[in-house]
Design an enzyme around this catalytic site. Structure first.
Site, PDB file in Angstrom:
ATOM      1  N   HIS A  65      -5.327  -9.426   8.482  1.00 42.89           N
ATOM      2  CA  HIS A  65      -4.090 -10.067   8.244  1.00 42.89           C
ATOM      3  C   HIS A  65      -3.927  -9.749   6.565  1.00 42.89           C
ATOM      4  O   HIS A  65      -4.717  -9.010   6.000  1.00 42.89           O
ATOM      5  CB  HIS A  65      -4.577 -11.624   8.073  1.00 42.89           C
ATOM      6  CG  HIS A  65      -5.345 -12.108   7.247  1.00 42.89           C
ATOM      7  ND1 HIS A  65      -6.551 -12.550   7.685  1.00 42.89           N
ATOM      8  CD2 HIS A  65      -5.354 -12.497   5.945  1.00 42.89           C
ATOM      9  CE1 HIS A  65      -7.402 -13.029   6.575  1.00 42.89           C
ATOM     10  NE2 HIS A  65      -6.701 -12.878   5.615  1.00 42.89           N
ATOM     11  N   GLU A  70      -1.028 -14.271   6.338  1.00 41.54           N
ATOM     12  CA  GLU A  70      -1.546 -15.523   6.041  1.00 41.54           C
ATOM     13  C   GLU A  70      -0.920 -15.906   4.374  1.00 41.54           C
ATOM     14  O   GLU A  70      -0.802 -15.284   3.564  1.00 41.54           O
ATOM     15  CB  GLU A  70      -3.029 -15.499   5.453  1.00 41.54           C
ATOM     16  CG  GLU A  70      -3.663 -16.498   4.545  1.00 41.54           C
ATOM     17  CD  GLU A  70      -4.986 -16.225   4.027  1.00 41.54           C
ATOM     18  OE1 GLU A  70      -5.574 -16.968   3.388  1.00 41.54           O
ATOM     19  OE2 GLU A  70      -6.026 -15.581   4.641  1.00 41.54           O
ATOM     20  N   HIS A  90       4.602  -4.066  -0.167  1.00 42.53           N
ATOM     21  CA  HIS A  90       5.404  -4.866   0.816  1.00 42.53           C
ATOM     22  C   HIS A  90       4.615  -5.088   1.855  1.00 42.53           C
ATOM     23  O   HIS A  90       3.510  -4.404   2.291  1.00 42.53           O
ATOM     24  CB  HIS A  90       6.804  -3.980   1.006  1.00 42.53           C
ATOM     25  CG  HIS A  90       6.402  -2.626   1.615  1.00 42.53           C
ATOM     26  ND1 HIS A  90       6.436  -1.415   0.675  1.00 42.53           N
ATOM     27  CD2 HIS A  90       6.250  -2.082   2.764  1.00 42.53           C
ATOM     28  CE1 HIS A  90       6.298  -0.423   1.459  1.00 42.53           C
ATOM     29  NE2 HIS A  90       6.341  -0.865   2.748  1.00 42.53           N
ATOM     30  N   GLU A 132       9.499  -4.622   4.421  1.00 41.20           N
ATOM     31  CA  GLU A 132      10.372  -3.472   4.492  1.00 41.20           C
ATOM     32  C   GLU A 132      10.436  -3.827   6.095  1.00 41.20           C
ATOM     33  O   GLU A 132       9.696  -4.071   7.135  1.00 41.20           O
ATOM     34  CB  GLU A 132       9.621  -2.514   4.447  1.00 41.20           C
ATOM     35  CG  GLU A 132      10.089  -1.007   4.950  1.00 41.20           C
ATOM     36  CD  GLU A 132       9.558   0.377   4.869  1.00 41.20           C
ATOM     37  OE1 GLU A 132       9.806   1.422   4.740  1.00 41.20           O
ATOM     38  OE2 GLU A 132       8.054   0.111   4.652  1.00 41.20           O
TER      39      GLU A 132
END
Length: 149
Positions: A5, A61, A84, A127
């Site tokens: 994550h 998260e 990003h 993005e």
């Protein structure tokens, strides 16, 4: 090795969850720590979800640090320094329109039909990449950038 994550700190979990839902992510689990004074909220795309009770293949998260009683939540700046997150979307024009309709800014419009940038309520750049190819379309093709992305 397996990617698990990406964590971002948020000042308003509900606003951030609502933003990610516009992109198609859903909450898959949540943990709260009374002693640590924080909440962890994990989101995933439908394509990354596994069977109920199993962790998703890739998650975002959201970490919410509880403010001290009577104080405002912490404000985070410099989201651009993070870089990003990137998501492939089925239709970049429809996704960007949902974001605009919800009152958010498309900072880098999908002029080429391939790539756009938006930001979460805490300024984290997202993005968006088109799955496949879409030809340039108006109003996106001539829309200028807004702010940084």
């Amino acid at each position: 090795m397996k990617y698990l994550h990406t964590m971002i700190r948020v000042s308003d979990p509900d606003a951030t969850i609502a933003f990610f839902e516009l992109l198609g992510l859903k909450e898959v689990r949540r943990m709260e720590s009374e002693a640590g004074r924080f909440t962890l909220i994990f989101l995933a795309t439908p394509d990354d979800m596994n069977a109920p009770g199993e962790r998703a293949n890739a998650e975002v998260e959201l970490t919410y640090n509880w403010p001290i009683q009577g104080q405002e939540p912490e404000v985070y700046t410099g989201g651009r320094n993070f870089g990003h997150l990137a998501y492939r979307v089925e239709n970049i024009y429809d996704t960007c329109q949902r974001i605009l309709d919800a009152g958010h800014i498309v900072h880098r419009p999908p002029r080429d039909g391939h790539m756009a940038f938006v930001k979460t309520p805490d300024g984290i750049s997202i993005e968006l990449l088109q799955d496949g190819v879409l030809p340039p379309q108006e109003p996106w093709a001539s829309m200028p950038n807004t702010g940084s992305w």
